[in-house]
Design a protein around this motif. Structure first.
Motif, mmCIF file in Angstrom:
data_model
loop_
_atom_site.group_PDB
_atom_site.id
_atom_site.type_symbol
_atom_site.label_atom_id
_atom_site.label_comp_id
_atom_site.label_asym_id
_atom_site.label_seq_id
_atom_site.Cartn_x
_atom_site.Cartn_y
_atom_site.Cartn_z
ATOM 1 N N VAL A 184 -1.223 53.950 81.044
ATOM 2 C CA VAL A 184 -2.407 53.400 80.377
ATOM 3 C C VAL A 184 -3.666 54.151 80.814
ATOM 4 C CG1 VAL A 184 -3.937 51.382 80.314
ATOM 5 C CG2 VAL A 184 -1.490 51.103 79.910
ATOM 6 N N ALA A 185 -3.760 54.434 82.114
ATOM 7 C CA ALA A 185 -4.921 55.180 82.617
ATOM 8 C C ALA A 185 -4.986 56.573 82.009
ATOM 9 C CB ALA A 185 -4.861 55.263 84.141
ATOM 10 N N SER A 212 -3.682 48.954 90.186
ATOM 11 C CA SER A 212 -4.317 47.687 89.804
ATOM 12 C C SER A 212 -5.817 47.750 90.052
ATOM 13 C CB SER A 212 -3.703 46.518 90.581
ATOM 14 O OG SER A 212 -2.337 46.358 90.274
ATOM 15 N N GLY A 272 1.105 51.232 84.210
ATOM 16 C CA GLY A 272 -0.310 51.229 84.545
ATOM 17 C C GLY A 272 -0.876 52.634 84.605
ATOM 18 N N MET A 284 -7.577 55.897 79.155
ATOM 19 C CA MET A 284 -8.773 56.081 79.977
ATOM 20 C C MET A 284 -9.021 57.560 80.272
ATOM 21 S SD MET A 284 -8.052 52.855 82.538
ATOM 22 C CE MET A 284 -9.664 52.893 83.336
ATOM 23 N N ARG A 334 -5.964 46.388 80.220
ATOM 24 C CA ARG A 334 -6.037 46.820 81.617
ATOM 25 C C ARG A 334 -5.983 45.627 82.555
ATOM 26 N NH1 ARG A 334 -11.598 49.448 81.346
ATOM 27 N NH2 ARG A 334 -11.502 48.906 83.563
ATOM 28 N N TYR A 335 -6.746 44.589 82.241
ATOM 29 C CA TYR A 335 -6.805 43.414 83.108
ATOM 30 C C TYR A 335 -5.486 42.652 83.108
ATOM 31 C CZ TYR A 335 -11.836 43.855 83.983
ATOM 32 O OH TYR A 335 -13.071 44.285 84.404
ATOM 33 N N LYS A 369 -9.841 47.000 77.590
ATOM 34 C CA LYS A 369 -10.193 46.352 78.843
ATOM 35 C C LYS A 369 -9.310 45.134 79.093
ATOM 36 C CE LYS A 369 -14.206 44.630 81.431
ATOM 37 N NZ LYS A 369 -15.676 44.388 81.376
ATOM 38 N N LEU A 371 -7.423 50.007 87.434
ATOM 39 C CA LEU A 371 -7.517 49.371 86.115
ATOM 40 C C LEU A 371 -8.596 48.296 86.074
ATOM 41 C CD1 LEU A 371 -3.737 49.039 85.152
ATOM 42 C CD2 LEU A 371 -5.395 50.675 84.254
#
Length: 231
Positions: free
Chosen positions: A142-143, A86, A139, A147, A43-44, A40, A89
């Motif tokens: 990462v997803a 963004s 990004g 995720m 992601r942020y 998390k 995420l």
């Protein structure tokens, strides 16, 4: 090191592109098995970096690249991709991932390979361009990796239908109203890129639309093949 005019075959550009791909592929994998809290935070941080770059970029274009203010607004497809991934995420709905996946991988990928900059490495305009587009695909990566997100064929059809028949007409209206060239639909982007092989503007759009469908489908193909093997 003095920056020279951008040459896509320069060793510096090729190495920079390879570095970007390396970061996109392997950085998310370093966090596999990490706690939900750690992921998390990642992601942020990524969302913060992308949003801060998107806010800063118009000022950079105006002050460093001498863009007119009206041409420096965050309205290109890569800017939309930045906001979409963004938002996802930060906890937004899956639709934002889908737009970022198809728009971001194709648009930002092309931009990394063929930057729309006058000068190459290590000019500020080049580094800013590569950094911003690297973040978009990172990004998305990462997803996908952390995720467990992925697209399906119905997602490809939905996103490209919206893009072609809703967003593209809106961008035409916007460009004519503001006398701008967002999404490069009235004029071709500068430099060597795929549009160099297309008819002169504005007729290049008749080749650009099927090319967009083709390349966005290509980024879905690995999942298509994976699903076929699974069945």
């Amino acid at each position: 090191m003095t920056a020279q005019a951008l040459n896509l075959l320069d060793t510096s550009h090729i190495l920079t592109f390879i570095f970007c791909i390396f970061v996109i592929v392997f950085l998310p994998r370093l966090f596999i098995g990490s706690s939900e809290k750690t992921i998390k935070i990642l992601r942020y941080i990524l969302a913060f970096l992308m949003i801060s770059h998107e806010i800063f970029d118009p000022f950079f274009k105006v002050e460093v690249r001498n863009y007119a203010v009206i041409d420096a607004l965050p309205l290109h497809m890569c800017a939309f991709s930045t906001w979409c991934i963004s938002i996802y995420l930060l906890g937004g709905p899956r639709i934002f991932f889908l737009f970022a996946y198809f728009w971001g991988i194709v648009g930002a990928g092309m931009s990394l390979l063929t930057p729309d900059t006058e000068f190459g490495f290590p000019s500020l305009e080049y580094l800013n361009h590569m950094y911003g587009h690297l973040l978009i695909i990172l990004g998305v990566s990462v997803a996908m990796v952390l995720m467990n997100q992925r697209p399906y064929l119905k997602d490809f059809l939905r996103i490209m239908t919206y893009t072609t028949f809703v967003f593209l007409p809106l961008m035409y209206v916007l460009n004519f109203s503001l006398e701008t060239n967002y999404w490069y639909i009235l004029e071709k982007p500068s430099g060597d890129n795929i549009t160099s092989f297309m008819p002169d503007a504005p007729y290049h759009i008749f080749a650009l639309i099927p090319a967009a469908w083709f390349f966005t489908y290509l980024v879905y193909v690995p999942y298509h093949l994976k699903d076929r093997r699974a069945n």
